[in-house]
Design an enzyme around this catalytic site. Structure first.
Site, PDB file in Angstrom:
ATOM      1  CG  HIS A 187      59.181  99.923-106.214  1.00  0.00           C
ATOM      2  ND1 HIS A 187      58.921  99.128-107.297  1.00  0.00           N
ATOM      3  CD2 HIS A 187      59.055 101.193-106.653  1.00  0.00           C
ATOM      4  CE1 HIS A 187      58.662  99.877-108.349  1.00  0.00           C
ATOM      5  NE2 HIS A 187      58.731 101.141-107.985  1.00  0.00           N
ATOM      6  CD  GLU A 442      38.487  57.535 -89.824  1.00  0.00           C
ATOM      7  OE1 GLU A 442      39.069  58.459 -89.237  1.00  0.00           O
ATOM      8  OE2 GLU A 442      37.727  57.730 -90.792  1.00  0.00           O
ATOM      9  CG  ASP A 466      38.043  59.596 -85.838  1.00  0.00           C
ATOM     10  OD1 ASP A 466      37.448  60.082 -84.847  1.00  0.00           O
ATOM     11  OD2 ASP A 466      38.039  60.141 -86.963  1.00  0.00           O
ATOM     12  CB  CYS A 513      46.576  60.651 -92.579  1.00  0.00           C
ATOM     13  SG  CYS A 513      44.983  59.864 -92.365  1.00  0.00           S
TER      14      CYS A 513
HETATM   15  C1  PEP Z   1      42.119  60.466 -88.068  1.00  0.00           C
HETATM   16  O1  PEP Z   1      41.028  60.140 -87.610  1.00  0.00           O
HETATM   17  O2  PEP Z   1      43.199  60.051 -87.621  1.00  0.00           O
HETATM   18  C2  PEP Z   1      42.190  61.389 -89.212  1.00  0.00           C
HETATM   19  C3  PEP Z   1      43.340  61.687 -89.778  1.00  0.00           C
HETATM   20  O3  PEP Z   1      41.052  61.988 -89.640  1.00  0.00           O
HETATM   21  P1  PEP Z   1      40.336  63.221 -88.898  1.00  0.00           P
HETATM   22  O4  PEP Z   1      41.315  63.806 -87.947  1.00  0.00           O
HETATM   23  O5  PEP Z   1      39.908  64.138 -89.988  1.00  0.00           O
HETATM   24  O6  PEP Z   1      39.181  62.574 -88.223  1.00  0.00           O
HETATM   25 MG    MG Z   2      39.177  60.455 -88.606  1.00  0.00          MG
END
Ligand code: PEP
Ligand code: MG
Length: 552
Positions: A187, A442, A466, A513
């Site tokens: 609990h 990238e 990258d 990203c």
């Molecule tokens: C990047 O290269 O910005 C990316 C998001 O991919 P990773 O970090 O997996 O290389």
């Molecule tokens: Mg990358």
């Protein structure tokens, strides 16, 4: 001194230790002149107890939901149990004694009987019976109980706590629970989680590790701990007693960071990611595994803007089979419940080595055999993954993305392969959806031909991690040249702008990203440049939402 336990509810707390006081109200045997009046008093106490439990049930319903609150219903049933009621009334009538004493004797008799039974459930119920009927004794004495109420924030320490004890507690000043019971279904575990109070279970109060790392066995140390300062770390399971000033400082910082995030979470959750002038930006999570899906949802992501599928290939002896991958992708897509899941095909190589693929040693792995280059070379590996992704696509909202693209030819080749994979699945009778296809931008090469690439795909995702290392000729993993690895460099900003312009001129949507996408200054620039989507680590999602909502 440090004790170790299992986290039942995450979070940190620092405060004084209070030991749960379960000393029972002392019951005295008294002769009574009017047993019938005494029985009436007992029946009234039962009715008051029922009302009290009804109130607790309603309170629990609000605090912890109907599932957890149902334990009070079970306790209420005990107050109607004719075996107990008859036993009490018999004792009062035959011995002409006070009701409190009759109740106490009844509990003892039943507890003795129940403890002889094999059934673990019944044994467990002894505690509940005691608790419920102690309540009745308290009411009979009309004593208001001031036990277990605290004027300052405390971490409550106990061998165990019954649900009634937890809900009845005035929790205003309780900032943590530490118990030695071990079941994560206990609990305390369930309720502390529902109440969101940091809690550790399975903390051994009889053995502890001293400052020199030795394990000492003692009698229960609980009594010695009353009033001492402690840190409860509901993330690592540590319970630090008499912490040093340094430890307190470290944990105070963690607490204020966590509080800030919680506040933000509450404030930003459920809100749109939109500027004051009405520009809407898609806000997604970068995820590396299935567990991250939960973090994405908790932080209110619109989906996963980058799933680094290579993590499924790492730290194992052989590549995951089509079936294994299909199950994983399907589960993730279903957990996201219609929200977008962008699966990036395995970006193996460079800093993400996979030993069973025997890729060989390279002088410059970042400039070598990685990402799409491996996929186009090791066709079986690539096609197995694509088959799994397409099969899973039927069960959610999946998009496919390819890493490390440097030419239009690569994209065309990849598209040909996906068409073949789809045809194969169709011939075999597997259902699938026509997933949107995108690429990572990238490499500087991809940026420079982004107008051409945009004509080939549905979306771009700019990978500044990258892109920065390739543009600035600075290995992202080499600490020695970190100052050269600068994603804020004007050359990167210009490439981002160029990519966005070229994408939009060619009807291609564009997201980002890379890690810089959660930097406040960069977020503002990205929105000005016209970025469509931003994908960041789950814990940064609401931070980015707040920045965008404060923009004109
Ligand atoms: C990047 O290269 O910005 C990316 C998001 O991919 P990773 O970090 O997996 O290389
Ligand atoms: Mg990358």
């Amino acid at each position: 001194m440090q004790l170790k336990g299992k986290s039942a509810c995450t979070g940190y707390s620092i405060g004084k230790i209070a030991i749960y006081d379960r000393t029972e109200t002392k019951v005295v045997r008294k002769k009574c002149k009017d047993p019938e009046a005494e029985i009436e008093r007992f029946e009234q106490a039962i009715a008051t107890a029922k009302l009290e439990y009804e109130r607790l049930y309603e309170k629990a319903l609000k605090e912890v939901g109907s599932n957890n609150a149902s334990i009070f219903k079970a306790d209420m049933v005990l107050l109607d149990d004719m075996d107990y009621i008859e036993s009490v009334t018999n004792i009062v009538r035959t011995q002409s004694v006070n009701a409190e004493y009759a109740v106490a004797i009844t509990i003892d008799n039943f507890a003795k009987m129940m403890s002889k039974l094999e059934d673990a459930y019944i044994k467990d119920r002894i505690k509940d019976v005691r608790e419920v009927y102690n309540k009745v004794i308290e009411i009979l004495y009309k004593g208001t109980c001031h036990k277990n109420r605290y004027d300052e924030p405390v971490i409550l320490l106990a061998e165990d706590l019954t649900p009634g004890e937890i809900v009845r507690l005035d929790k205003t000043n309780i900032i943590g629970f530490v118990v030695s019971e071990t079941s994560s279904n206990s609990h305390t575990a369930i309720l502390s989680k529902s109440l969101n109070i940091p809690a550790l279970i399975g903390v051994d109060l009889y053995g502890y590790v001293d400052e020199n790392g030795n394990i000492s066995i003692t009698e229960s140390i609980a009594p010695q701990l009353e009033g001492k300062t402690a840190i409860l770390d509901g993330h690592s399971g540590r319970f630090i007693i008499d912490p040093t000033d340094e430890e307190i400082e470290i944990y105070n910082k963690r607490i204020s960071k966590e509080n800030k995030n919680k506040k933000l979470l509450n404030l930003m959750k459920g809100k749109k990611t939109v500027t004051r002038s009405g520009r809407v930006v898609g806000l997604y999570a970068n995820i590396n595994n299935e567990k991250d899906v939960a973090a994405a949802l908790l932080n209110d992501a619109e989906g996963a803007g980058l799933y680094r599928s290579e993590y499924l290939f790492m730290e194992r002896d052989s590549a995951p089979s089509e079936e294994e991958q299909f199950i994983m992708y399907r589960r993730m897509a279903e957990s996201l419940g219609g929200r977008k899941l962008i699966i990036r095909t395995a970006d193996i190589g460079a800093d993400k080595q996979v030993s069973y693929l025997e890729l060989g040693k390279e002088e410059n792995p970042a400039l070598g055999y990685r990402g799409i280059r491996i996929s186009l070379d090791k066709r079986e590996l690539f096609e197995t993954q694509l088959r799994a992704v397409y099969r899973a696509s039927y069960f959610g909202n999946i998009s496919i993305m390819f890493p490390m693209i440097t030419s239009v030819e690569e994209v065309r080749e990849v598209k040909e392969i996906t068409e073949r994979v789809k045809k194969g699945l169709k011939d075999e009778g597997y259902p699938y959806k026509d997933c949107p296809i995108g690429i990572m931008v990238e490499t500087p090469a991809a940026v420079m031909i982004s107008d051409l690439l945009a004509k080939e795909v549905d979306f771009f995702s700019i990978g500044t991690n990258d892109l920065s290392q390739y543009t600035l000729a600075a290995d992202r993993t080499n600490l020695r040249i970190q100052k050269y690895y600068n994603p804020h460099h004007e050359s990167i900003l210009r490439q981002i702008k160029m990519t966005i312009d070229n994408a939009h001129a060619n009807d291609c949507s564009v997201g980002i990203c890379g890690e810089i996408a959660s930097d406040a200054e960069i977020v503002r620039k990205l929105v000005e440049y016209g970025i469509d989507d931003i994908s960041v680590t789950p814990t940064n999602i609401l931070v980015v939402r707040e920045i965008i909502r404060n923009m004109e």
